[in-house]
Design a protein around this motif. Structure first.
Motif, PDB file in Angstrom:
ATOM      1  N   THR A   1      -0.733   3.695   1.970  1.00 48.42           N
ATOM      2  CA  THR A   1      -0.256   2.354   1.621  1.00 48.42           C
ATOM      3  C   THR A   1       0.232   2.271   0.193  1.00 48.42           C
ATOM      4  O   THR A   1       0.743   1.240  -0.211  1.00 48.42           O
TER       5      THR A   1
ATOM      6  N   HIS B   1      -2.976   0.332  11.937  1.00 43.96           N
ATOM      7  CA  HIS B   1      -3.869   1.456  11.676  1.00 43.96           C
ATOM      8  C   HIS B   1      -3.548   2.602  12.620  1.00 43.96           C
ATOM      9  O   HIS B   1      -2.962   2.419  13.677  1.00 43.96           O
TER      10      HIS B   1
ATOM     11  N   ALA C   1      -3.718  -4.202   9.479  1.00 46.77           N
ATOM     12  CA  ALA C   1      -4.224  -4.521   8.151  1.00 46.77           C
ATOM     13  C   ALA C   1      -3.220  -5.400   7.428  1.00 46.77           C
ATOM     14  O   ALA C   1      -2.017  -5.205   7.538  1.00 46.77           O
TER      15      ALA C   1
ATOM     16  N   GLU D   1      -5.619  -3.341   1.024  1.00 45.21           N
ATOM     17  CA  GLU D   1      -5.968  -4.069   2.237  1.00 45.21           C
ATOM     18  C   GLU D   1      -6.909  -5.223   1.908  1.00 45.21           C
ATOM     19  O   GLU D   1      -7.908  -5.051   1.217  1.00 45.21           O
TER      20      GLU D   1
ATOM     21  N   ARG E   1      -8.449  -7.111   8.052  1.00 41.00           N
ATOM     22  CA  ARG E   1      -8.109  -6.285   9.208  1.00 41.00           C
ATOM     23  C   ARG E   1      -8.351  -7.122  10.456  1.00 41.00           C
ATOM     24  O   ARG E   1      -9.409  -7.731  10.600  1.00 41.00           O
TER      25      ARG E   1
ATOM     26  N   LEU F   1      -1.839  -6.278   3.832  1.00 42.31           N
ATOM     27  CA  LEU F   1      -1.776  -5.580   2.559  1.00 42.31           C
ATOM     28  C   LEU F   1      -1.101  -6.448   1.511  1.00 42.31           C
ATOM     29  O   LEU F   1      -0.089  -7.093   1.791  1.00 42.31           O
TER      30      LEU F   1
END
Length: 110
Positions: A49, A83, A90, A54, A57, A92
């Motif tokens: 990432t 994922h 997730a 993150e 989730r 971000l």
């Protein structure tokens, strides 16, 4: 010493000096980043990432989109990442927005 040789020698020395200075300037400008590794080169980052962190989730894409839109409405840039193996999604954000994003996400849907 030949008088015609002196101006030519001065020109050659001037050109060589100019090329050396340009080379040093280019190396100073661009050469120092050669050994810098990008955050996505981190072997400990399983989803690569990079600079993003993150903050949540969720199991489904629709839920991830709802939360992403809530963050965007609050002025926080956010993105969604799936994922590995399809085990959820997730949300971000950039590290500077992590605390604000957690506050926005903790408020619920009211």
């Amino acid at each position: 010493m030949d008088l015609d040789l002196v101006p030519r020698l001065g020109t050659v020395i001037g050109l060589v000096t100019a090329l050396v200075l340009i080379g040093l300037l280019l190396r100073w400008t661009f050469g120092h980043q050669r050994n810098v590794k990008l955050p996505t080169d981190d072997p400990d980052d399983p989803v690569a990432t990079g600079l993003l962190t993150e903050v949540s989730r969720v199991p489904g894409l629709d839920a991830a989109r709802v939360l992403r839109d809530r963050l965007r409405a609050a002025g926080i840039r956010a993105t969604i990442s799936q994922h590995e193996g399809g085990a959820g999604y997730a949300l971000l954000v950039f590290p500077r927005d992590v605390e604000d994003a957690k506050v926005v996400l903790s408020r619920g849907s009211f």
